[in-house]
Design an enzyme around this catalytic site. Structure first.
Site, short mmCIF file in Angstrom:
data_model
loop_
_atom_site.label_atom_id
_atom_site.label_comp_id
_atom_site.label_asym_id
_atom_site.label_seq_id
_atom_site.Cartn_x
_atom_site.Cartn_y
_atom_site.Cartn_z
N HIS A 150 0.93 -1.28 0.07
CA HIS A 150 0.06 -0.11 -0.02
C HIS A 150 0.92 1.26 0.18
O HIS A 150 0.75 2.12 -0.89
CB HIS A 150 -0.85 -0.08 1.18
CG HIS A 150 -1.68 1.22 1.48
ND1 HIS A 150 -3.13 1.37 0.76
CD2 HIS A 150 -1.59 2.31 2.19
CE1 HIS A 150 -3.51 2.62 1.21
NE2 HIS A 150 -2.62 3.17 2.05
N GLU A 151 1.95 1.38 0.85
CA GLU A 151 2.88 2.25 0.85
C GLU A 151 3.68 2.69 -0.42
O GLU A 151 3.78 3.67 -0.95
CB GLU A 151 3.62 2.25 2.21
CG GLU A 151 3.02 2.37 3.71
CD GLU A 151 2.13 3.43 3.61
OE1 GLU A 151 2.15 4.38 3.05
OE2 GLU A 151 0.98 3.29 4.52
N GLU A 216 -5.95 6.75 -1.13
CA GLU A 216 -6.04 5.52 -0.36
C GLU A 216 -6.63 4.23 -1.28
O GLU A 216 -6.00 3.29 -1.23
CB GLU A 216 -6.83 5.75 0.66
CG GLU A 216 -6.36 6.66 1.70
CD GLU A 216 -4.79 5.97 2.41
OE1 GLU A 216 -4.85 4.98 3.00
OE2 GLU A 216 -3.95 6.70 2.24
N ASP A 220 -4.62 1.22 -2.25
CA ASP A 220 -5.03 0.02 -2.19
C ASP A 220 -4.96 -0.97 -3.25
O ASP A 220 -4.55 -2.17 -3.22
CB ASP A 220 -6.51 -0.10 -1.48
CG ASP A 220 -6.42 0.49 -0.14
OD1 ASP A 220 -5.61 0.73 0.39
OD2 ASP A 220 -7.78 0.73 0.36
#
EC number: 3.4.-.-
Length: 609
Positions: A150-151, A216, A220
């Site tokens: 995710h990061e 976000e 994802d």
């Protein structure tokens, strides 16, 4: 962190100047809104917004420099867990994911931040931090990989740059609209003008919230895709988010846990992650027969790189991982190694040696399901931490006998032997391991720790030979620079030792100290032409940065005993207040086992594996 505050202040002041000519009454509002936006975006990645896709405010090189400065500053505050085995693991895992991302050639640096909060963040220049609290909270490697993927998605999709660019674009039209509203209400009720400002602030905040949600969601989806490509469980992201949503509910006083503030979880977000994972799982399943038919040509998984003798590199890309998808067997091997590293984090971040030892001993005695290889390893480390090397040696030997090819257990045996006073046996074991695992950073650092505690010229020369090849690729490693400096000092090479100590200070966040040490070296009469040229060139590089820090009124801490210890060139020991390159440890005969100083999640009798 001082460097972060400098960056935020500088960039916000530039934007505020652009609004200044519009209307004096808007100055305070514009600065306040931009600061608020910085905080909202920081909630996503725990960093200020410093970047522009147009390159107007921050070039890729500047982004890397800021990211590196942040890491160095965190090191200076003892906020980084620089354990050699964990550094190797988190970077191997990270690059396994990067190799299967949309930008496999982009440079990344992964590190563990010392804190018991459950979180992670991405920083400019490809720097990604995983908090130790999150590491010990995960139950599978796929969960840990999901957060990291995710990061990585935030970086590969340029979210930091896009966020700041969006803030620039949004601030001007909304400020103009507010200006019109203020002019229209001039002479009328003060409430109307106030309402105009409030409306503008609300518009800015709503725009930023929408942008955050988009980031976000995109991170994802990119992360789940990366997970599936790297043969991690693509359902792990939705599963972890759902588990955190259930476990980390707001407290009675309304305080929202750190993870939910920085990674807001909703039912729709979890559903979207599940749907994406299901679709990707089907794609991977359709490719499995082809992968199995070419299994003999696959590259090793990230954890396997740490286990197999004869593999020198640290980057999975060097082994062709960009075209490799691990098979189920590899996932099982990787999961077992992850469990060992999770318990290592748990022990190295424990405050109280007796408490962490009690956690393992009590559970091993009372809970049969707790008796796993990983927990036995944690128990052995806890014994070593509690200064019981004889008992630790017994446990490590049992683990090593069951898995003789596991490097982690062999290192544990050597550390226990050395701490128990069997130094010759430990040094012999280290030397044999070096033959099987040449140029392995973790092994080399731990071996050099043991050699340096011998404090003789012969051991110093061996340390120089051991570390010199690694420094060609690891010149920015403060632990390696510190050990090399001490070796040079013991070997009588004071000039080279001084240079290495300066480099260790620099990469530990003590830039002015590094500059002062280099300047002190220039006063030596025994410098040859080439030595002086190298030192003066380094001084030239560092001087502008130090002057900028002084201009920002950021002064170095007092030159206390701890900082003086760096110049004395003493290696690591197991005192949590005297660690790594900015330590003031004395030459002790105690264990070389590196132990952290911050707490992990509260210990309980529940099994966590």
């Amino acid at each position: 962190m001082r460097c972060v505050k400098v960056i935020q202040s500088e960039l916000e002041s530039r934007l505020c100047m652009r609004v200044k000519t519009l209307f004096p009454a808007l100055i305070f509002f514009a600065c306040s809104v931009l600061t608020g936006i910085g905080h909202v975006r920081a909630a996503d990645v725990n960093l200020p917004n410093i970047g522009s896709s147009a390159g107007e405010l921050l070039s890729p090189e500047e982004a890397h420099q800021y990211g590196a400065s942040m890491l160095h500053e965190m090191r200076s505050l003892d906020m980084v867990l620089d354990d050699p085995l964990l550094v190797a693991y988190i970077n191997a895992l990270g690059y396994r994911l990067v190799a299967h991302s949309d930008k496999p050639d982009q440079a990344f640096t992964f590190f563990l931040a010392r804190d018991d909060i459950i979180n992670a963040f991405a920083a400019p220049g490809g720097y990604i931090a995983v908090y130790t609290g999150l590491f010990v909270t995960t139950t599978t490697e796929s969960e840990l990989a999901a957060v990291m993927a995710h990061e990585i998605g935030h970086i590969t999709q340029n979210h930091l740059a896009r966020a700041f660019e969006d803030a620039q674009k949004a601030s001007l039209p909304i400020a103009l609209a507010m200006l019109g509203a203020l002019i229209a209400t001039r002479g009328g009720s003060g409430d109307a003008g106030t309402a105009a400002i409030v409306s503008g602030m609300a518009a800015m905040q709503q725009r930023q919230i929408n942008f955050t949600r988009h980031d976000e969601t995109e991170a994802d989806r990119m992360g789940i895709q990366t997970l599936a490509r790297a043969n991690f469980d693509p359902n792990a992201m939705a599963g972890f988010f759902q588990r955190m949503q259930q476990a980390l509910r707001p407290s009675d006083d309304g305080e929202v846990p750190e993870f939910l503030r920085t990674h807001p979880v909703s039912t729709s977000r979890i559903s979207d992650a599940k749907s994406r994972a299901e679709a990707l799982s089907k794609e991977v399943a359709n490719r499995t027969p082809l992968l199995e038919s070419t299994a003999g040509h696959t590259a090793p998984s990230s954890s396997w790189l740490l286990l197999q003798p004869g593999q020198a590199g640290k980057n999975p890309l060097a082994y062709g991982a960009a075209t490799h998808v691990d098979l189920p067997h590899d996932r099982e091997v990787s999961q077992r190694y992850y469990e060992l590293m999770r318990e290592r984090v748990r022990v190295l971040t424990a405050i109280n040696p007796n408490a962490i030892l009690g956690y393992y001993s009590d559970n091993l005695r009372d809970n049969p399901s707790f008796d796993t290889t990983a927990n036995r390893y944690g128990y052995a480390l806890a014994l070593l931490y509690a200064h019981q090397p004889e008992k630790a040696l017994v446990q490590m030997q049992k683990l090593g006998a069951a898995q003789s090819d596991q490097l982690v257990f062999q290192i544990g045996i050597a550390q226990s032997e050395f701490s128990f006073g069997r130094r010759d046996a430990a040094l012999k074991r280290y030397a044999e391991l070096e033959t099987n695992y040449p140029r392995n950073r973790a092994l080399a650092l731990m071996h050099s720790d043991a050699l340096l505690q011998q404090a003789d010229a012969d051991s110093a020369h061996k340390t120089q030979e051991l570390l010199r090849p690694l420094l060609l690729d690891e010149s920015d490693d403060p632990s390696m620079q510190t050990n090399f400096a001490r070796a040079c000092e013991l070997a009588g090479d004071k000039i080279r030792a001084g240079q290495a100590y300066a480099e260790a200070a620099l990469y530990s966040g003590h830039v002015e100290d590094a500059l002062n040490q280099l300047k002190a070296l220039t006063s030596r009469a025994d410098l040859d032409y080439y030595q002086r040229a190298r030192i003066e060139a380094r001084i030239t590089e560092l001087t502008p940065y130090v002057l900028e820090l002084r201009r920002k009124h950021i002064k170095p801490d007092a030159q206390d005993a701890k900082r003086q210890g760096l110049r004395a060139g003493l290696g690591r020991d197991n005192d949590a207040t005297e660690r790594d390159s900015n330590t003031a440890s004395s030459h002790k005969s105690s264990t070389t086992f590196c132990i952290g100083a911050n707490a992990c999640t509260p210990l309980s009798s529940e099994r966590n594996n």
